[in-house]
Design a protein around this motif. Structure first.
Motif, PDB file in Angstrom:
ATOM      1  N   MET A 159     -11.631   5.254  -8.851  1.00 25.93           N
ATOM      2  CA  MET A 159     -11.408   3.585  -8.473  1.00 25.93           C
ATOM      3  C   MET A 159      -9.994   3.237  -8.814  1.00 25.93           C
ATOM      4  SD  MET A 159     -15.113   2.456 -10.370  1.00 25.93           S
ATOM      5  CE  MET A 159     -14.119   0.884 -11.042  1.00 25.93           C
ATOM      6  N   LEU A 160      -9.311   3.645  -9.613  1.00 21.62           N
ATOM      7  CA  LEU A 160      -7.912   3.447  -9.749  1.00 21.62           C
ATOM      8  C   LEU A 160      -6.950   3.833  -8.919  1.00 21.62           C
ATOM      9  CD1 LEU A 160      -7.269   3.571 -13.784  1.00 21.62           C
ATOM     10  CD2 LEU A 160      -7.576   1.485 -12.303  1.00 21.62           C
ATOM     11  N   ARG A 161      -7.352   5.271  -8.343  1.00 24.86           N
ATOM     12  CA  ARG A 161      -6.607   5.679  -7.266  1.00 24.86           C
ATOM     13  C   ARG A 161      -6.880   4.960  -6.007  1.00 24.86           C
ATOM     14  NH1 ARG A 161      -7.268  10.620  -9.722  1.00 24.86           N
ATOM     15  NH2 ARG A 161      -9.324  11.098  -8.881  1.00 24.86           N
ATOM     16  N   SER A 162      -8.092   4.378  -5.616  1.00 30.77           N
ATOM     17  CA  SER A 162      -8.328   3.530  -4.413  1.00 30.77           C
ATOM     18  C   SER A 162      -7.622   2.249  -4.642  1.00 30.77           C
ATOM     19  CB  SER A 162      -9.966   3.357  -4.602  1.00 30.77           C
ATOM     20  OG  SER A 162     -10.577   4.659  -4.267  1.00 30.77           O
ATOM     21  N   ALA A 163      -7.638   1.642  -5.938  1.00 34.79           N
ATOM     22  CA  ALA A 163      -6.997   0.356  -5.936  1.00 34.79           C
ATOM     23  C   ALA A 163      -5.552   0.328  -5.649  1.00 34.79           C
ATOM     24  CB  ALA A 163      -7.486  -0.035  -7.343  1.00 34.79           C
ATOM     25  N   LEU A 164      -4.944   1.595  -6.257  1.00 40.44           N
ATOM     26  CA  LEU A 164      -3.564   1.513  -5.972  1.00 40.44           C
ATOM     27  C   LEU A 164      -3.109   1.910  -4.610  1.00 40.44           C
ATOM     28  CD1 LEU A 164      -0.649   2.099  -7.275  1.00 40.44           C
ATOM     29  CD2 LEU A 164      -1.257   4.642  -7.456  1.00 40.44           C
ATOM     30  N   ASP A 165      -4.253   2.633  -3.992  1.00 46.84           N
ATOM     31  CA  ASP A 165      -3.681   2.758  -2.442  1.00 46.84           C
ATOM     32  C   ASP A 165      -3.814   1.535  -1.713  1.00 46.84           C
ATOM     33  OD1 ASP A 165      -3.514   4.569  -0.153  1.00 46.84           O
ATOM     34  OD2 ASP A 165      -5.566   4.097   0.260  1.00 46.84           O
ATOM     35  N   LEU A 166      -4.762   0.534  -2.207  1.00 42.40           N
ATOM     36  CA  LEU A 166      -4.993  -0.513  -1.623  1.00 42.40           C
ATOM     37  C   LEU A 166      -3.764  -1.500  -1.881  1.00 42.40           C
ATOM     38  CD1 LEU A 166      -8.518  -0.895  -1.185  1.00 42.40           C
ATOM     39  CD2 LEU A 166      -7.245  -2.953  -0.917  1.00 42.40           C
ATOM     40  N   ALA A 167      -3.505  -1.413  -3.113  1.00 39.05           N
ATOM     41  CA  ALA A 167      -2.097  -2.213  -3.481  1.00 39.05           C
ATOM     42  C   ALA A 167      -0.791  -1.887  -2.620  1.00 39.05           C
ATOM     43  CB  ALA A 167      -1.955  -2.150  -4.877  1.00 39.05           C
ATOM     44  N   GLU A 168      -1.068  -0.532  -2.515  1.00 38.13           N
ATOM     45  CA  GLU A 168       0.562  -0.200  -1.815  1.00 38.13           C
ATOM     46  C   GLU A 168       0.514  -0.440  -0.669  1.00 38.13           C
ATOM     47  OE1 GLU A 168       0.330   4.176  -2.737  1.00 38.13           O
ATOM     48  OE2 GLU A 168       1.409   3.808  -4.570  1.00 38.13           O
ATOM     49  N   LYS A 169      -0.782  -0.406   0.003  1.00 37.19           N
ATOM     50  CA  LYS A 169      -1.088  -0.879   1.572  1.00 37.19           C
ATOM     51  C   LYS A 169      -0.717  -2.365   1.792  1.00 37.19           C
ATOM     52  CE  LYS A 169      -4.203   2.838   3.092  1.00 37.19           C
ATOM     53  NZ  LYS A 169      -5.321   3.074   3.502  1.00 37.19           N
ATOM     54  N   ALA A 170      -1.077  -3.193   0.606  1.00 34.28           N
ATOM     55  CA  ALA A 170      -0.824  -4.647   0.718  1.00 34.28           C
ATOM     56  C   ALA A 170       0.694  -4.785   0.516  1.00 34.28           C
ATOM     57  CB  ALA A 170      -1.796  -5.400  -0.370  1.00 34.28           C
ATOM     58  N   ASN A 171       1.278  -4.120  -0.505  1.00 37.61           N
ATOM     59  CA  ASN A 171       2.558  -4.517  -0.503  1.00 37.61           C
ATOM     60  C   ASN A 171       3.360  -4.026   0.686  1.00 37.61           C
ATOM     61  OD1 ASN A 171       5.019  -4.933  -2.197  1.00 37.61           O
ATOM     62  ND2 ASN A 171       5.224  -2.741  -2.538  1.00 37.61           N
ATOM     63  N   GLN A 172       3.016  -3.109   1.404  1.00 35.77           N
ATOM     64  CA  GLN A 172       3.651  -2.571   2.593  1.00 35.77           C
ATOM     65  C   GLN A 172       3.634  -3.604   3.731  1.00 35.77           C
ATOM     66  OE1 GLN A 172       5.755  -0.002   3.125  1.00 35.77           O
ATOM     67  NE2 GLN A 172       6.154  -0.964   5.210  1.00 35.77           N
ATOM     68  N   LYS A 191       3.023  -6.788   3.119  1.00 33.47           N
ATOM     69  CA  LYS A 191       3.924  -7.754   2.567  1.00 33.47           C
ATOM     70  C   LYS A 191       5.144  -7.793   3.119  1.00 33.47           C
ATOM     71  CE  LYS A 191       5.213  -8.392  -1.383  1.00 33.47           C
ATOM     72  NZ  LYS A 191       5.716  -8.345  -2.844  1.00 33.47           N
ATOM     73  N   SER A 192       5.794  -6.439   2.906  1.00 29.14           N
ATOM     74  CA  SER A 192       7.071  -6.043   3.176  1.00 29.14           C
ATOM     75  C   SER A 192       7.425  -6.407   4.513  1.00 29.14           C
ATOM     76  CB  SER A 192       7.534  -4.780   2.706  1.00 29.14           C
ATOM     77  OG  SER A 192       7.571  -4.822   1.280  1.00 29.14           O
ATOM     78  N   ASP A 193       6.329  -5.722   5.593  1.00 28.12           N
ATOM     79  CA  ASP A 193       6.534  -5.755   6.944  1.00 28.12           C
ATOM     80  C   ASP A 193       6.432  -7.318   7.493  1.00 28.12           C
ATOM     81  OD1 ASP A 193       6.515  -3.168   7.053  1.00 28.12           O
ATOM     82  OD2 ASP A 193       4.447  -2.949   7.914  1.00 28.12           O
ATOM     83  N   PHE A 194       5.642  -8.129   6.759  1.00 28.84           N
ATOM     84  CA  PHE A 194       5.570  -9.622   7.335  1.00 28.84           C
ATOM     85  C   PHE A 194       6.840 -10.330   6.879  1.00 28.84           C
ATOM     86  CE2 PHE A 194       4.823 -13.885   5.467  1.00 28.84           C
ATOM     87  CZ  PHE A 194       4.246 -14.492   6.798  1.00 28.84           C
ATOM     88  N   LEU A 195       7.357  -9.947   5.413  1.00 31.89           N
ATOM     89  CA  LEU A 195       8.665 -10.731   5.187  1.00 31.89           C
ATOM     90  C   LEU A 195       9.665 -10.174   6.039  1.00 31.89           C
ATOM     91  CD1 LEU A 195       8.261 -10.675   1.287  1.00 31.89           C
ATOM     92  CD2 LEU A 195       8.063 -12.399   2.822  1.00 31.89           C
ATOM     93  N   SER A 196       9.837  -9.010   6.585  1.00 38.82           N
ATOM     94  CA  SER A 196      10.837  -8.586   7.222  1.00 38.82           C
ATOM     95  C   SER A 196      10.756  -9.461   8.627  1.00 38.82           C
ATOM     96  CB  SER A 196      10.749  -7.007   7.409  1.00 38.82           C
ATOM     97  OG  SER A 196      11.894  -6.521   8.262  1.00 38.82           O
ATOM     98  N   ARG A 197       9.704  -9.338   9.433  1.00 36.83           N
ATOM     99  CA  ARG A 197       9.612  -9.931  10.405  1.00 36.83           C
ATOM    100  C   ARG A 197       9.949 -11.379  10.263  1.00 36.83           C
ATOM    101  NH1 ARG A 197       5.636  -6.377  10.938  1.00 36.83           N
ATOM    102  NH2 ARG A 197       3.674  -7.824  10.359  1.00 36.83           N
ATOM    103  N   MET A 198       9.363 -12.145   9.184  1.00 36.60           N
ATOM    104  CA  MET A 198       9.501 -13.431   9.249  1.00 36.60           C
ATOM    105  C   MET A 198      10.998 -13.830   8.805  1.00 36.60           C
ATOM    106  SD  MET A 198       7.083 -15.398   9.645  1.00 36.60           S
ATOM    107  CE  MET A 198       7.670 -16.938   9.081  1.00 36.60           C
ATOM    108  N   SER A 199      11.797 -13.066   8.019  1.00 32.86           N
ATOM    109  CA  SER A 199      13.126 -13.054   7.801  1.00 32.86           C
ATOM    110  C   SER A 199      13.943 -13.070   9.335  1.00 32.86           C
ATOM    111  CB  SER A 199      13.557 -11.741   6.907  1.00 32.86           C
ATOM    112  OG  SER A 199      14.901 -11.813   6.749  1.00 32.86           O
ATOM    113  N   HIS A 200      13.671 -12.174  10.026  1.00 33.40           N
ATOM    114  CA  HIS A 200      14.143 -12.060  11.222  1.00 33.40           C
ATOM    115  C   HIS A 200      13.884 -13.177  12.276  1.00 33.40           C
ATOM    116  CE1 HIS A 200      14.392 -10.829  15.356  1.00 33.40           C
ATOM    117  NE2 HIS A 200      15.722 -10.233  14.945  1.00 33.40           N
TER     118      HIS A 200
END
Length: 174
Positions: free
Chosen positions: A119-132, A134-143
């Motif tokens: 369950m923790l591995r799944s949660a970590l995977d989900l958190a990493e995907k959410a973080n990515q 967010k990073s993609d969104f902020l990168s596009r928004m920044s541009h």
């Protein structure tokens, strides 16, 4: 502790100490229901089938089986068996049983730990995907924000250079 003769369809008891007889409630030439246990389960049959070829060669075996205690409760036994002699080409085994029932709770905790780890591995995977994401969104928004902001800053600079021309300043601000 008991002496057994392993066969395809089970193990024949040749000799056993009193404790074995008290525990399993059998003796003489009886055959245990499932190889080396008094409990016939698929897991016990699989353990016996897996170790039978080794026993037929006279090799040491070590595995765990489930059994019923004299009061009918479940317990786990560690089986350690060594070939002590050969009679007419058939190995005779000395089998020692060690009660490891008290690790049943440990096994359950281990199972829960493995489930939680997954369950923790799944949660970590989900958190990493959410973080990515967010990073993609902020990168596009920044541009997307930076480009118009650069235009605004540029027009403000031009307007500052034209402080003596109110029409040009108004044009820049528009």
């Amino acid at each position: 502790m008991a002496k057994f003769r392993p066969e395809e369809e089970g193990a024949w008891i040749l000799e056993a100490n009193d404790r074995f007889h008290e525990f399993f409630g059998c003796g003489g030439q009886e055959r245990l229901a499932c190889g080396l246990s008094n409990l016939d389960t698929e897991k016990n049959r699989a353990s016996y089938r897996q170790n039978l070829p080794l026993m037929q060669k006279g090799e040491h075996v070590h595995f765990t089986i489930q059994a019923r205690n004299p009061s009918g409760g479940n317990m786990w036994l560690q089986v350690n068996a060594d070939c002590i002699e050969w009679v007419n080409g058939v190995p005779i085994y000395l089998v020692i049983y060690i009660d490891i029932t008290d690790i049943t709770e440990q096994r359950e905790l281990q199972k829960q730990l493995e489930e939680r780890s997954e369950m923790l591995r799944s949660a970590l995977d989900l958190a990493e995907k959410a973080n990515q994401a967010k990073s993609d969104f902020l990168s596009r928004m920044s541009h997307d924000i930076r480009t118009p902001m650069n235009a605004i800053m540029g027009m403000i600079s031009i307007a500052k250079e034209s402080l003596d021309d109110p029409r040009h300043i108004a044009d820049c601000l528009d």
